[in-house]
Design an enzyme around this catalytic site. Structure first.
Site, PDB file in Angstrom:
ATOM      1  CG  ASP A  94      39.972  39.198  27.146  1.00 18.03           C
ATOM      2  OD1 ASP A  94      39.070  38.480  27.630  1.00 18.03           O
ATOM      3  OD2 ASP A  94      41.187  38.987  27.351  1.00 18.03           O
TER       4      ASP A  94
ATOM      5  CD  GLU B  45      44.270  41.809  30.831  1.00 23.32           C
ATOM      6  OE1 GLU B  45      44.811  42.598  30.029  1.00 23.32           O
ATOM      7  OE2 GLU B  45      44.910  40.935  31.468  1.00 23.32           O
TER       8      GLU B  45
ATOM      9  CG  ASP C  69      39.301  35.981  30.705  1.00 24.04           C
ATOM     10  OD1 ASP C  69      39.519  36.379  29.546  1.00 24.04           O
ATOM     11  OD2 ASP C  69      40.164  35.968  31.600  1.00 24.04           O
TER      12      ASP C  69
ATOM     13  CG  HIS D 288      42.139  38.406  34.639  1.00 25.00           C
ATOM     14  ND1 HIS D 288      41.221  37.821  33.797  1.00 25.00           N
ATOM     15  CD2 HIS D 288      41.509  38.483  35.847  1.00 25.00           C
ATOM     16  CE1 HIS D 288      40.099  37.571  34.445  1.00 25.00           C
ATOM     17  NE2 HIS D 288      40.259  37.948  35.697  1.00 25.00           N
TER      18      HIS D 288
ATOM     19  CG  HIS E 271      47.848  38.446  31.252  1.00 25.18           C
ATOM     20  ND1 HIS E 271      47.191  39.317  30.409  1.00 25.18           N
ATOM     21  CD2 HIS E 271      48.557  37.622  30.446  1.00 25.18           C
ATOM     22  CE1 HIS E 271      47.478  39.024  29.141  1.00 25.18           C
ATOM     23  NE2 HIS E 271      48.304  38.013  29.153  1.00 25.18           N
TER      24      HIS E 271
ATOM     25  CG  ASP F  91      43.164  34.327  32.442  1.00 24.27           C
ATOM     26  OD1 ASP F  91      43.674  34.292  31.319  1.00 24.27           O
ATOM     27  OD2 ASP F  91      42.519  35.305  32.859  1.00 24.27           O
TER      28      ASP F  91
ATOM     29  CG  HIS G  40      42.206  34.578  27.061  1.00 21.33           C
ATOM     30  ND1 HIS G  40      41.847  35.914  27.047  1.00 21.33           N
ATOM     31  CD2 HIS G  40      42.762  34.314  25.856  1.00 21.33           C
ATOM     32  CE1 HIS G  40      42.185  36.441  25.892  1.00 21.33           C
ATOM     33  NE2 HIS G  40      42.734  35.494  25.143  1.00 21.33           N
TER      34      HIS G  40
ATOM     35  CG  ASP H  35      39.931  39.763  30.621  1.00 22.21           C
ATOM     36  OD1 ASP H  35      39.827  40.654  29.751  1.00 22.21           O
ATOM     37  OD2 ASP H  35      40.985  39.134  30.822  1.00 22.21           O
TER      38      ASP H  35
END
Length: 326
Positions: free
Chosen positions: A255, A298, A148, A121, A165, A152, A150, A253
């Site tokens: 994830d 990712e 995402d 990312h 990332h 980030d 997360h 992303d």
């Protein structure tokens, strides 16, 4: 070009959920096989995995005109110096992001929609900077939909791992690291009120402080999705990202999705979006018609199961570009 959506061949004028067809677009695929921003290796093979899953043919089947711009040049980690442990490989990642940003600007200048394939990312610091620069030249702003697990938004000072990332949103909002934040010679690239996080569920204490410091308030966790439903969350998100902007960039992303449906990701976190929630989010983006560009990051084929995650990534790209059930 005015930046008012002329890279879209047919400008849509419809509300969320309308059955009207999504706009036909010219799309340029750009691979960024970058994996220096993460601890777990393998996401450098993500662009190839998505291409193998039939990305170009499946988008063309929707009526879009698709060209593959190839891969952005990325250094091989084993040949490079690690650099500071608080931001590992930052120099090399910044150079990759500079090349990515220039390629994105060129795509938009050519009147096509950039579709960037990652890679980790950290590449978003480049792709979003490219979109922001293109519209800045026309005195316009952009929004960002950051989907995402997360946030980030760590900096080298706050990061517990030194993995870059986990820093691209911080760079885009002007918090640093400076090498990423100042691409094209200015910072920040995006305004906090037009920055929306969706599906986050793994945020550390320092990131909470950074979100407050940056002024980002449009944050929709998985609990928000559970309680309000994906449609309400997406409609609020798209309104915020669109307000006073030329449109928005979608940073997806993989994830974000629960590992049950997307096992091959760099940093899996249980409790993510379901298969249908993910498709609904992308379908609502397509209905809205204001997406300027997109990236999918990712995807890690090393830990995937029979390319399931890459195949899902391609399905979601198709939904974002207008594929419907009926």
């Amino acid at each position: 070009m005015s930046g008012s959506g002329e890279n879209i061949l047919k400008t849509p004028t419809f509300a969320y959920g309308s059955p009207q067809a999504a706009p036909v677009r010219k799309i340029r695929v750009l691979g960024v096989p970058l994996d220096m921003g993460a601890s777990r290796r393998g996401v450098d093979m993500g662009p190839s995995a998505m291409r193998v899953a039939g990305l170009e043919a499946r988008l063309e089947a929707l009526g879009h005109q698709v060209t593959d711009g190839g891969n952005i040049r990325v250094e091989i980690a084993e040949t490079q110096a690690l650099g500071s442990k608080s931001a590992r490989y930052l120099k090399q990642i910044a150079e990759t992001c500079e090349r990515t940003a220039e390629a994105v600007v060129k795509a938009l200048e050519d009147g096509v929609t950039p579709l960037v394939l990652g890679g980790d990312h950290s590449l978003a610091a480049g792709s979003v900077s490219g979109v922001a620069e293109f519209y800045r030249r026309q005195k316009q702003k952009i929004g960002v939909i950051w989907i995402d697990a997360h946030s980030d938004i760590n900096t080298p000072e706050s990061s517990p791992s030194g993995n870059v990332h986990g820093m691209p949103l911080a760079a885009l909002l002007g918090l640093g690291p400076e090498r990423l934040a100042n691409l094209f010679g200015y910072s920040p690239k995006i305004a906090p009120q037009n920055t929306v996080l969706i599906g986050v569920r793994d945020i550390d204490a320092a990131e909470r402080e950074n979100l407050l410091r940056a002024g980002v308030t449009e944050i929709y966790t998985m609990r928000d999705i559970d309680e309000r439903g994906m449609r309400v969350v997406m409609e609020k998100a798209l309104r915020a990202a669109s307000k006073g902007t030329a449109g928005y960039h979608v940073s997806l992303d993989m994830d974000w999705i629960d590992p049950e449906d997307a096992p091959g990701v760099g940093t899996p976190v249980r409790g993510g979006a379901t298969y249908r929630e993910a498709h609904l989010a992308m379908e609502i983006v397509a209905d809205d018609g204001k997406m300027l560009s997109m990236e999918i990051v990712e995807v890690n084929p090393v830990i995937d199961e029979h390319n399931r995650t890459a195949d899902l990534a391609v399905e979601l790209a198709c939904s974002a570009f207008g594929k419907k059930i009926l």
